[in-house]
Write a protein that holds these residues in place. Structure first.
Motif, mmCIF file in Angstrom:
data_model
loop_
_atom_site.group_PDB
_atom_site.id
_atom_site.type_symbol
_atom_site.label_atom_id
_atom_site.label_comp_id
_atom_site.label_asym_id
_atom_site.label_seq_id
_atom_site.Cartn_x
_atom_site.Cartn_y
_atom_site.Cartn_z
ATOM 1 N N VAL A 1 -58.678 -14.433 -29.275
ATOM 2 C CA VAL A 1 -59.464 -13.351 -29.857
ATOM 3 C C VAL A 1 -60.553 -12.985 -28.859
ATOM 4 C CG1 VAL A 1 -61.028 -12.689 -31.735
ATOM 5 C CG2 VAL A 1 -59.005 -14.094 -32.222
ATOM 6 N N GLY A 2 -60.499 -11.759 -28.377
ATOM 7 C CA GLY A 2 -61.475 -11.308 -27.396
ATOM 8 C C GLY A 2 -62.546 -10.438 -28.018
ATOM 9 N N MET A 3 -63.304 -9.793 -27.158
ATOM 10 C CA MET A 3 -64.443 -8.997 -27.618
ATOM 11 C C MET A 3 -64.029 -7.835 -28.497
ATOM 12 S SD MET A 3 -66.927 -9.031 -24.254
ATOM 13 C CE MET A 3 -65.629 -8.921 -23.027
ATOM 14 N N GLU A 4 -62.936 -7.160 -28.150
ATOM 15 C CA GLU A 4 -62.514 -5.981 -28.900
ATOM 16 C C GLU A 4 -62.249 -6.312 -30.364
ATOM 17 O OE1 GLU A 4 -59.085 -2.463 -28.617
ATOM 18 O OE2 GLU A 4 -58.999 -4.204 -27.295
ATOM 19 N N LEU A 5 -61.447 -7.336 -30.610
ATOM 20 C CA LEU A 5 -61.085 -7.697 -31.977
ATOM 21 C C LEU A 5 -62.255 -8.331 -32.721
ATOM 22 C CD1 LEU A 5 -58.804 -7.804 -34.068
ATOM 23 C CD2 LEU A 5 -58.128 -10.019 -33.131
ATOM 24 N N PHE A 6 -63.009 -9.199 -32.040
ATOM 25 C CA PHE A 6 -64.104 -9.903 -32.710
ATOM 26 C C PHE A 6 -65.251 -8.964 -33.051
ATOM 27 C CE2 PHE A 6 -67.959 -12.466 -32.903
ATOM 28 C CZ PHE A 6 -67.581 -13.463 -33.786
ATOM 29 N N LEU B 1 -61.473 -18.328 -28.711
ATOM 30 C CA LEU B 1 -62.446 -17.250 -28.911
ATOM 31 C C LEU B 1 -63.079 -16.926 -27.566
ATOM 32 C CD1 LEU B 1 -63.826 -15.327 -30.834
ATOM 33 C CD2 LEU B 1 -65.450 -17.136 -31.419
ATOM 34 N N ASP B 2 -62.682 -15.800 -27.002
ATOM 35 C CA ASP B 2 -63.022 -15.454 -25.624
ATOM 36 C C ASP B 2 -64.097 -14.365 -25.596
ATOM 37 O OD1 ASP B 2 -62.933 -15.214 -22.859
ATOM 38 O OD2 ASP B 2 -61.203 -13.857 -22.893
ATOM 39 N N LEU B 3 -65.365 -14.773 -25.741
ATOM 40 C CA LEU B 3 -66.467 -13.818 -25.764
ATOM 41 C C LEU B 3 -67.284 -13.819 -24.474
ATOM 42 C CD1 LEU B 3 -67.733 -14.256 -29.437
ATOM 43 C CD2 LEU B 3 -65.976 -12.712 -28.534
ATOM 44 N N LYS B 4 -66.997 -14.739 -23.582
ATOM 45 C CA LYS B 4 -67.618 -14.773 -22.251
ATOM 46 C C LYS B 4 -69.148 -14.669 -22.326
ATOM 47 C CE LYS B 4 -63.575 -12.687 -20.000
ATOM 48 N NZ LYS B 4 -62.774 -12.399 -21.199
ATOM 49 N N CYS B 5 -69.753 -15.545 -23.088
ATOM 50 C CA CYS B 5 -71.202 -15.490 -23.307
ATOM 51 C C CYS B 5 -71.971 -15.601 -21.989
ATOM 52 C CB CYS B 5 -71.628 -16.618 -24.243
ATOM 53 S SG CYS B 5 -70.917 -16.470 -25.888
ATOM 54 N N HIS B 6 -73.040 -14.826 -21.885
ATOM 55 C CA HIS B 6 -73.857 -14.812 -20.667
ATOM 56 C C HIS B 6 -75.246 -14.323 -21.045
ATOM 57 C CE1 HIS B 6 -74.084 -13.557 -16.122
ATOM 58 N NE2 HIS B 6 -75.103 -14.318 -16.500
ATOM 59 N N LYS C 1 -58.197 -6.224 -37.689
ATOM 60 C CA LYS C 1 -57.580 -7.459 -38.169
ATOM 61 C C LYS C 1 -56.188 -7.181 -38.723
ATOM 62 C CE LYS C 1 -59.140 -9.572 -41.953
ATOM 63 N NZ LYS C 1 -59.950 -10.456 -42.830
ATOM 64 N N LYS C 2 -56.030 -6.060 -39.398
ATOM 65 C CA LYS C 2 -54.721 -5.719 -39.963
ATOM 66 C C LYS C 2 -53.667 -5.610 -38.873
ATOM 67 C CE LYS C 2 -52.321 -2.487 -43.019
ATOM 68 N NZ LYS C 2 -51.093 -2.469 -42.189
ATOM 69 N N GLY D 1 -65.219 -5.798 -33.466
ATOM 70 C CA GLY D 1 -64.828 -4.781 -34.433
ATOM 71 C C GLY D 1 -64.615 -5.297 -35.833
ATOM 72 N N ASN D 2 -64.404 -6.610 -35.971
ATOM 73 C CA ASN D 2 -64.034 -7.159 -37.278
ATOM 74 C C ASN D 2 -64.875 -8.342 -37.730
ATOM 75 O OD1 ASN D 2 -61.189 -5.719 -37.845
ATOM 76 N ND2 ASN D 2 -61.378 -6.157 -35.668
ATOM 77 N N GLY D 3 -65.635 -8.938 -36.813
ATOM 78 C CA GLY D 3 -66.518 -10.028 -37.186
ATOM 79 C C GLY D 3 -65.816 -11.365 -37.330
ATOM 80 N N PRO D 4 -66.582 -12.389 -37.738
ATOM 81 C CA PRO D 4 -66.039 -13.748 -37.848
ATOM 82 C C PRO D 4 -64.871 -13.878 -38.822
ATOM 83 C CG PRO D 4 -68.438 -13.762 -37.914
ATOM 84 C CD PRO D 4 -68.024 -12.329 -38.014
ATOM 85 N N GLY D 5 -64.750 -12.928 -39.741
ATOM 86 C CA GLY D 5 -63.663 -13.025 -40.725
ATOM 87 C C GLY D 5 -62.292 -13.066 -40.100
ATOM 88 N N VAL D 6 -62.121 -12.407 -38.958
ATOM 89 C CA VAL D 6 -60.812 -12.419 -38.314
ATOM 90 C C VAL D 6 -60.477 -13.818 -37.825
ATOM 91 C CG1 VAL D 6 -61.660 -11.778 -36.000
ATOM 92 C CG2 VAL D 6 -59.326 -11.207 -36.683
ATOM 93 N N VAL D 7 -61.472 -14.553 -37.343
ATOM 94 C CA VAL D 7 -61.250 -15.931 -36.904
ATOM 95 C C VAL D 7 -60.904 -16.806 -38.101
ATOM 96 C CG1 VAL D 7 -62.324 -17.957 -35.851
ATOM 97 C CG2 VAL D 7 -62.745 -15.691 -34.897
ATOM 98 N N GLN D 8 -61.640 -16.642 -39.182
ATOM 99 C CA GLN D 8 -61.384 -17.428 -40.386
ATOM 100 C C GLN D 8 -59.962 -17.221 -40.877
ATOM 101 O OE1 GLN D 8 -64.032 -16.577 -43.646
ATOM 102 N NE2 GLN D 8 -63.055 -18.037 -45.016
ATOM 103 N N THR D 9 -59.508 -15.963 -40.892
ATOM 104 C CA THR D 9 -58.148 -15.669 -41.351
ATOM 105 C C THR D 9 -57.108 -16.329 -40.457
ATOM 106 O OG1 THR D 9 -58.811 -13.555 -42.313
ATOM 107 C CG2 THR D 9 -56.490 -13.818 -41.778
#
Length: 241
Positions: A32-37, A57-62, A13-14, A39-47
């Protein structure tokens, strides 16, 4: 919403916030893709949302429909603007995703837009046929997955610029198209097989474009962002104006 999303393909996140601080008071849209999310969790989205950035938020759920429904319910509660899933999960899974987003949307807000990933822009025709064992032309596969996504009630798809014009002809202007693989003319395409310029995306009718390394690995990221965005919009403007 016709944004240029900067892909924050970073580990922490930093790193992401330090990068975005270079834009000062401007608040470009970000992916925000898989790498950042992961590694850092929902807090990065909140920030990012607290800072005022539109967030894709690009997590490509399947997964099985129920799991995806519950997952999308959670993702919607983050207040993000756009989410993804894999079209290859099928119509029932996509319908469940839509249901989850409706249930999880924050009070008084619309649920996030949801788009289905059709074929990655790093996928070539050869890979489509030989490695994935998908018959026929890759574009026809994209059109098929788009049809399923729209039947399931999703907003649109992630595809390459090369497929957008055909999608418009088949499905009209209402299908929301997100196009990664955007590069300035003459720049390194990296691992993208079906790349295009911002101007080509605009002419084709893309609704949103995604640029990562072309901006984030530049020694002049704000200048490059402005150059790409101006070409994308055909005028001098910022995403949030």
């Amino acid at each position: 919403m016709k944004p240029l999303f900067i892909a924050l393909d970073m580990e922490t996140k930093k790193e992401a916030i330090d990068f975005l601080d270079q834009f000062e008071e401007k608040r470009p849209a970000v992916k925000v893709g898989m790498e950042l999310f992961y590694g850092n969790g929902p807090g990065v989205v909140q920030t990012l949302k607290e800072r005022g950035h539109p967030v894709f938020l690009d997590l490509k759920c399947h997964d099985i429909p129920k799991t995806v429904e519950r997952t999308m319910r959670t993702l919607a509660s983050f207040g993000v603007d756009l989410v993804t899933l894999q079209a290859s999960g099928g119509k029932a899974m996509m319908e469940a995703a839509k249901e989850g987003l409706m249930k999880g949307a924050l009070s008084g807000q619309e649920p996030p837009k949801c788009v289905a990933v059709t074929a990655l822009t790093s996928t070539s025709q050869r890979q489509w046929n030989e490695e994935l064992l998908m018959e026929g032309d890759l574009k026809d596969g994209v059109f098929h997955f788009t049809d399923l996504a729209l039947q399931a009630g999703l907003d649109g798809v992630v595809c390459s610029v090369q497929e957008v014009e055909g999608l418009r002809k088949r499905f009209g202007e209402t299908v929301y198209t997100v196009t990664p693989g955007i590069r300035m003319a003459g720049s390194d395409a990296h691992d993208q097989k079906r790349a295009a310029t911002p101007a080509q995306a605009r002419v084709a009718g893309s609704n949103a474009i995604v640029v990562g390394r072309g901006i984030t690995q530049s020694d002049r990221p704000v200048e490059i962002y402005e150059k790409i965005y101006n070409e994308w919009m055909g005028k001098i403007a910022w995403v949030n104006k």
